[in-house]
Design a protein around this motif. Structure first.
Motif, PDB file in Angstrom:
ATOM      1  N   TRP A 100      45.225 -72.778  -2.860  1.00 32.29           N
ATOM      2  CA  TRP A 100      45.040 -74.124  -2.333  1.00 32.29           C
ATOM      3  C   TRP A 100      46.186 -74.572  -1.437  1.00 32.29           C
ATOM      4  N   ALA A 117      45.376 -75.322   2.252  1.00 38.48           N
ATOM      5  CA  ALA A 117      44.485 -76.481   2.349  1.00 38.48           C
ATOM      6  C   ALA A 117      45.258 -77.766   2.096  1.00 38.48           C
ATOM      7  N   TYR A 174      38.156 -68.343  -0.891  1.00 37.56           N
ATOM      8  CA  TYR A 174      38.349 -69.411   0.091  1.00 37.56           C
ATOM      9  C   TYR A 174      37.184 -70.402   0.033  1.00 37.56           C
ATOM     10  N   VAL A 194      37.545 -73.011  -2.370  1.00 39.52           N
ATOM     11  CA  VAL A 194      38.436 -74.124  -2.030  1.00 39.52           C
ATOM     12  C   VAL A 194      37.722 -75.105  -1.105  1.00 39.52           C
ATOM     13  N   SER A 197      41.628 -75.266   7.164  1.00 39.85           N
ATOM     14  CA  SER A 197      42.553 -74.417   6.397  1.00 39.85           C
ATOM     15  C   SER A 197      42.282 -72.922   6.492  1.00 39.85           C
TER      16      SER A 197
END
Lengths: 373, 287
Positions: A153, A156, A230, A233, A289
């Motif tokens: 994370w 992000a 990913y 997330v 991100s």
């Protein structure tokens, strides 16, 4: 066009009718069009996903793609991929990428629609005003410095902070007298993009080879290398952002009247603004991100949706979400299949289409406004 | 209605007097050190139409904005139903009070029916929202905007925009109306219709404050006229007491005459003009 609301006849008082349709019905044609658009977009998105999953260096028929999904869902329907590598290709490479494309497209389109609503300006968009670039700078910083405070994370989180700071800056810089004029907004965007571009260049200069490659890949924007971790997330961030956005659809409509009239109708304008700026930053971070800067989706999609269903955010937001997902799934399919054995950068492709569209929109806005007031 | 004849001296029953709908006491507004309003006292009761008049720059719109709470008071106070305006929750206040601003701007091309429906927003999620459809349809019928329902707001003329904005106010169904020059863009027919609607609402218990430029309109439809000059109230009372030729001549710094309509006796306020020489006289007078 005929009037769509029933005129009350003066002779008979409006009798309370048990079958009265739900209150606050906007003009029927647009509402119906909203439903029709969603009814058309959802199957189109499903179909696009199936086709995209079947396309690539290892072609898999759509029926086998559908069969594979249905089997995973526990339904023994349809054929499984005939190719020995088919199942693995689908579930390890293509599906995460397609889900990522759909999610990023949805996040960008909703972020664009929100930003336009908050600024009261149809030209506001995360990449145009530099929010995407701001988020990318923060994320690049995380890579160059090798930050890892929140595991997968981390990037992000940094992108979110960068996006938030940039959105607040743009907001503060481009507003005067309670309104955002087109010229101020676009010029602010140029300035912010210039600063962010310089910072990215500086980070490129400072970075080692591996980080440098990662940053370049971002500036171009790509979904290559999407993985389920990913996706894990980006999807929750996007769902959270979209859910928050939907909660504020009604007050966003009122905000179109201007700050003062919205307040007179009971909207806490300051609070609404702050919440929505955070949501825009959240959605932009979700999109940026892992995929870099994919420009103009947030500009083109809400605009086209508005042309079909009108500007009411209760329809605009969900329709933009689905349309944005569809657009990016198709764009990514094009990016990886247009040239054999090569992959075009997705961000380049969307800018190639979105840039001229922005130009057209700019001209049109100028014409309807009678110059840059 | 009972057929009983009223007593010769109607003794007004001293009912517990509710707080006036809207009051301002010693209101002062400053912008950049300059006082735009000074010591303004104002009191509007339910069932009353109050016209705010005065020359350009006298502070009419400033006073309205201060009554709304948009402009902070440097001194003095504004109360809505006896409660300071800043103490109200915005949603609650929007159910009690509607505001029509002078500028009609819309960021996105909403349809007229959508704009009128926005007036119902303060009632969302309450039992009163069952009346949304009738409130909207009724407001549109009264402002003759029904034929425009599906048109988008930016395509309307100035007058149509003003009528749509007023329809939104009607749909809001609040008890206090603050209207900033609602008739500025309207022709004389529509202006009269609008003020007749305000009048009718007042009979139904609405308290209305209307900024007006046309003094004859103010005289025709207002119960009370408040005349502002340079940020101060110079007269407050019934139209025929406030709108006198000497006072208006002084306040507007322009010769004004106040006449009575020969048939109806209505007040007519006109700038005093020299008789315009006819064309043939002009020709004759030139050598």
């Amino acid at each position: 066009m005929t009037a769509v609301l029933p005129a009350p006849s003066p002779a008979t008082p409006p009798a309370p009718d048990a079958t009265t349709p739900p209150p606050e019905a906007p003009p029927a044609p647009r509402r119906t069009r909203g439903r029709l658009l969603l009814l058309g977009l959802v199957p189109a998105l499903v179909l696009a996903c199936l086709v995209a999953a079947g396309s690539g260096q290892l072609p898999i028929p759509v029926a086998e793609v559908a069969g594979s999904v249905l089997h995973r869902l526990g339904l023994d329907l349809g054929p499984l991929p005939a190719h020995p590598q088919g199942e693995a290709t689908l579930w390890q490479i293509r599906f995460p990428r397609i889900v990522m494309a759909a999610t990023v497209g949805a996040a960008l389109a909703v972020a664009g629609a929100l930003m336009q609503g908050v600024f009261g300006n149809p030209l506001a968009e995360p990449s145009v005003v530099g929010v995407s670039a701001g988020a990318a700078v923060a994320a690049a910083l995380a890579i160059v410095l090798g930050l890892d405070f929140a595991g997968v994370w981390t990037i992000a989180a940094c992108a979110f902070l960068g996006g938030l700071v940039t959105t607040l800056a743009v907001y503060a810089l481009s507003r005067s007298g309670g309104r955002t004029e087109v010229v101020t907004l676009v010029l602010t965007g140029i300035a912010v993009n210039a600063v962010a571009g310089a910072l990215l260049a500086l980070l490129l200069f400072l970075a080692d080879t591996q980080a440098r490659e990662q940053i370049v890949f971002w500036q171009l924007g790509s979904l290559n290398g999407s993985r389920w971790t990913y996706v894990g997330v980006v999807v929750p961030l996007t769902l959270l952002g979209a859910a928050l956005a939907m909660r504020y659809a009604r007050p966003l409509d009122l905000l179109a009247l201007g700050e003062r009239p919205a307040r007179h109708l009971g909207v806490d304008v300051e609070r609404l603004r702050v919440v929505l700026v955070v949501v825009v930053a959240l959605l932009t971070a979700a999109a940026v991100s892992f995929c870099g800067i994919v420009a103009f989706v947030g500009l083109v999609v809400p605009h086209l949706v508005r042309m079909v269903v009108g500007p009411s955010h209760r329809v605009l937001l969900p329709a933009s979400l689905v349309a944005g997902a569809l657009v990016l799934v198709v764009a990514d399919l094009a990016a990886r299949t247009l040239v054999a054995y090569a992959e075009l950068p997705l961000g380049m492709l969307t800018s190639l289409v979105g840039g001229p569209f922005f130009f057209w929109l700019l001209r049109r806005t100028r014409r309807t406004a009678g110059g840059w007031a | 209605m009972s057929a009983r004849t009223p007593a010769p001296t109607p003794a007004p029953t001293p009912a517990p007097t509710p707080a006036p709908a809207l009051t301002a006491e010693g209101l002062e507004v400053r912008i950049g050190g300059r006082a735009l309003l000074r010591g303004v006292d104002l009191r509007v009761e339910a069932g009353e139409v109050l016209a705010l008049v005065g020359p350009n720059g006298a502070g009419k719109s400033t006073l309205l904005a201060a009554l709304v709470g948009d402009l902070p008071a440097a001194a003095g106070s504004v109360h809505v139903h006896g409660r300071p305006v800043a103490d109200w929750r915005l949603r609650e206040l929007a159910r009690e009070r509607s505001v029509t601003t002078q500028e009609h701007h819309l960021a996105f091309p909403f349809a007229v029916a959508d704009v009128v429906a926005m007036g119902r927003a303060p009632w969302h999620g309450r039992p009163e929202s069952d009346d949304d459809e009738t409130a909207i349809a009724d407001a549109m019928a009264r402002t003759s905007t029904l034929p425009l329902a599906a048109q988008t707001f930016p395509t309307l003329s100035g007058g149509e925009k003003a009528r749509t904005a007023f329809a939104r106010t009607l749909a809001q169904r609040a008890g206090i109306w603050l209207l900033d020059e609602p008739t500025a863009a309207l022709d004389l027919g529509h202006a009269d219709d609008l003020l007749a609607d305000v009048r009718r609402a007042a009979v139904g218990g609405v308290a209305a404050v209307v900024v007006l430029h046309d003094l004859s309109l103010a005289a025709a439809w207002a119960d009370r006229v408040v005349l502002l000059e340079a940020g101060e109230v110079v007269a407050d009372g019934p139209p025929d007491a406030v709108l006198t030729a000497p006072r208006l001549t002084s306040v507007y710094a322009h010769p004004v005459e106040v006449l009575r309509h020969p048939a109806t006796g209505a007040l007519l306020v006109l700038p005093r003009r020299a008789a315009r020489p006819a064309a043939h006289q002009l020709e004759e007078s030139t050598p």
